[in-house]
Design a protein around this motif. Structure first.
Motif, short mmCIF file in Angstrom:
data_model
loop_
_atom_site.label_atom_id
_atom_site.label_comp_id
_atom_site.label_asym_id
_atom_site.label_seq_id
_atom_site.Cartn_x
_atom_site.Cartn_y
_atom_site.Cartn_z
N MET A 1 -76.93 35.29 -23.91
CA MET A 1 -75.69 34.96 -24.61
C MET A 1 -75.99 33.99 -25.75
SD MET A 1 -72.21 33.18 -23.13
CE MET A 1 -71.95 34.54 -21.99
N THR A 2 -75.46 34.24 -26.91
CA THR A 2 -75.69 33.39 -28.07
C THR A 2 -74.90 32.09 -27.94
OG1 THR A 2 -75.99 35.32 -29.45
CG2 THR A 2 -75.58 33.24 -30.57
N ALA A 3 -75.59 30.97 -28.17
CA ALA A 3 -74.91 29.68 -28.07
C ALA A 3 -73.90 29.53 -29.20
CB ALA A 3 -75.94 28.55 -28.14
N LYS A 4 -72.79 28.88 -28.89
CA LYS A 4 -71.77 28.64 -29.91
C LYS A 4 -72.26 27.62 -30.91
CE LYS A 4 -67.58 29.68 -27.26
NZ LYS A 4 -66.29 29.14 -26.77
N ALA A 5 -71.82 27.79 -32.14
CA ALA A 5 -72.14 26.80 -33.18
C ALA A 5 -71.43 25.49 -32.85
CB ALA A 5 -71.70 27.31 -34.54
N PRO A 6 -71.98 24.35 -33.27
CA PRO A 6 -71.31 23.07 -33.04
C PRO A 6 -69.91 23.06 -33.65
CG PRO A 6 -73.57 22.72 -33.75
CD PRO A 6 -73.30 24.19 -33.91
N LEU A 7 -69.01 22.34 -32.97
CA LEU A 7 -67.61 22.27 -33.39
C LEU A 7 -67.35 20.94 -34.09
CD1 LEU A 7 -64.68 23.32 -33.37
CD2 LEU A 7 -64.43 22.28 -31.10
N VAL A 8 -66.78 21.00 -35.28
CA VAL A 8 -66.42 19.81 -36.05
C VAL A 8 -64.90 19.72 -36.13
CG1 VAL A 8 -66.66 18.58 -38.24
CG2 VAL A 8 -68.53 20.05 -37.41
N ALA A 9 -64.34 18.62 -35.66
CA ALA A 9 -62.90 18.37 -35.76
C ALA A 9 -62.63 17.50 -36.98
CB ALA A 9 -62.38 17.70 -34.50
N ILE A 10 -61.68 17.92 -37.81
CA ILE A 10 -61.36 17.21 -39.05
C ILE A 10 -59.95 16.63 -38.94
CG2 ILE A 10 -61.04 17.46 -41.55
CD1 ILE A 10 -62.84 20.06 -41.22
N LEU A 11 -59.80 15.34 -39.18
CA LEU A 11 -58.49 14.69 -39.17
C LEU A 11 -58.26 14.03 -40.51
CD1 LEU A 11 -55.89 13.72 -37.82
CD2 LEU A 11 -57.20 11.82 -36.83
N ASP A 12 -57.40 14.63 -41.32
CA ASP A 12 -57.09 14.10 -42.66
C ASP A 12 -55.72 14.63 -43.05
OD1 ASP A 12 -57.06 13.76 -45.65
OD2 ASP A 12 -59.09 13.03 -45.26
N ASP A 13 -54.86 13.77 -43.60
CA ASP A 13 -53.51 14.21 -43.93
C ASP A 13 -53.41 14.90 -45.28
OD1 ASP A 13 -54.00 11.85 -45.32
OD2 ASP A 13 -51.91 11.23 -45.29
N GLU A 14 -54.53 15.01 -46.01
CA GLU A 14 -54.51 15.69 -47.31
C GLU A 14 -54.97 17.14 -47.13
OE1 GLU A 14 -56.10 13.50 -50.71
OE2 GLU A 14 -56.41 11.79 -49.36
N ALA A 28 -71.60 26.65 -43.80
CA ALA A 28 -72.88 26.17 -43.26
C ALA A 28 -73.10 26.64 -41.82
CB ALA A 28 -72.93 24.65 -43.32
N GLY A 29 -72.17 27.44 -41.29
CA GLY A 29 -72.36 28.00 -39.96
C GLY A 29 -71.77 27.19 -38.83
N LEU A 30 -70.94 26.21 -39.14
CA LEU A 30 -70.32 25.37 -38.12
C LEU A 30 -68.89 25.83 -37.86
CD1 LEU A 30 -71.58 21.99 -39.60
CD2 LEU A 30 -72.47 23.10 -37.55
N ARG A 31 -68.41 25.60 -36.65
CA ARG A 31 -67.01 25.88 -36.34
C ARG A 31 -66.17 24.65 -36.68
NH1 ARG A 31 -66.16 26.59 -30.59
NH2 ARG A 31 -67.97 25.24 -30.31
#
Length: 236
Positions: A1-14, A28-31
């Motif tokens: 099974m292919t590993a999931k790409a790292p997950l980046v959470a973005i918090l910005d009101d703009e 860049a291949g990130l979630r």
């Protein structure tokens, strides 16, 4: 099974910044997941576990620094502040509260991607290099849970940033670690901001380990040279 790409959470009101970051990171291949308000972001953390959190300080519904501090204490994610506050004291405060990095607006999205990748590489190499549990002088450090446990079973949480410093000491017990070595290992720009952030993290680690601040027995300061961790360490 292919590993999931790292997950980046973005918090910005703009909205423009959220879209720009999502486009660059996903290219860049990130979630990614993006949120405009802290309440939405905090609710999502009950369902998802991001590898990296990009947090703006100027939020409409929550103090950004308070949120950074909570994330540092309760999550294992890398925390990168993205803010228009460019004063040195703002950067120092963010790092003191547990952030791993600080990027000033306006920024180049490529720089954010590079910083995220650098922190992810550092995290992976650290996981491969050592085990996640170390015992020393009546304490057990659980790096996968961000906890210190004393001989009586009492637990003390530490932040991701504090954990990086603790790991550095436990990997090299009874050896002098210079400021330059710390900067090379932990990343970040050398200078007063980095030195102040390290001083604060070490002070907090000493407090959590029950050290006498005037005469610490485990983490000794060698003035003008660096630090030495004097405990015996066993990695599990």
């Amino acid at each position: 099974m292919t590993a999931k790409a790292p997950l980046v959470a973005i918090l910005d009101d703009e909205p423009e910044i959220r879209r720009m970051l999502q486009d660059a990171l996903e290219e860049a291949g990130l979630r990614t997941l993006a949120y405009a308000r802290a309440t939405e972001f905090e609710a999502a953390l009950n369902r998802v576990t991001p590898d990296v959190c990009l947090v703006d300080l100027g939020l409409p519904d929550r103090d950004g620094l308070a949120l950074v501090h909570r994330l540092a204490l309760e999550s294992g994610a890398v925390i990168i502040i993205i803010s228009g506050r460019a004063q040195v004291q703002d950067r120092v405060t963010g790092l003191e509260l547990g952030a791993d990095d600080y990027i000033i607006k306006p920024f180049d999205p490529a720089e954010v991607v590079a910083r995220v990748r650098a922190h992810l590489r550092k995290g992976r190499s650290g996981t491969e290099r050592v085990a996640q549990e170390a015992r020393f002088e009546g304490w057990t450090a659980l790096f996968d849970r961000y906890l210190l446990v004393n001989k009586d079973g009492a637990e003390v949480a530490f932040s991701h940033a504090e954990g990086e410093v603790l790991r550095l000491f436990l990997e090299s017990p009874k050896r002098l670690i210079s400021r330059a070595q710390m900067q090379e290992s932990l990343g970040g720009a050398a200078g007063d901001s980095f030195d102040r952030a390290m001083d604060v993290r070490i002070s907090r680690l000493r407090t959590k380990l029950g050290e006498d601040p005037k005469n610490p027995l485990l983490i000794k300061t060698i003035y003008g040279a660096g630090y030495i961790f004097l405990g015996d360490v066993v990695w599990a």
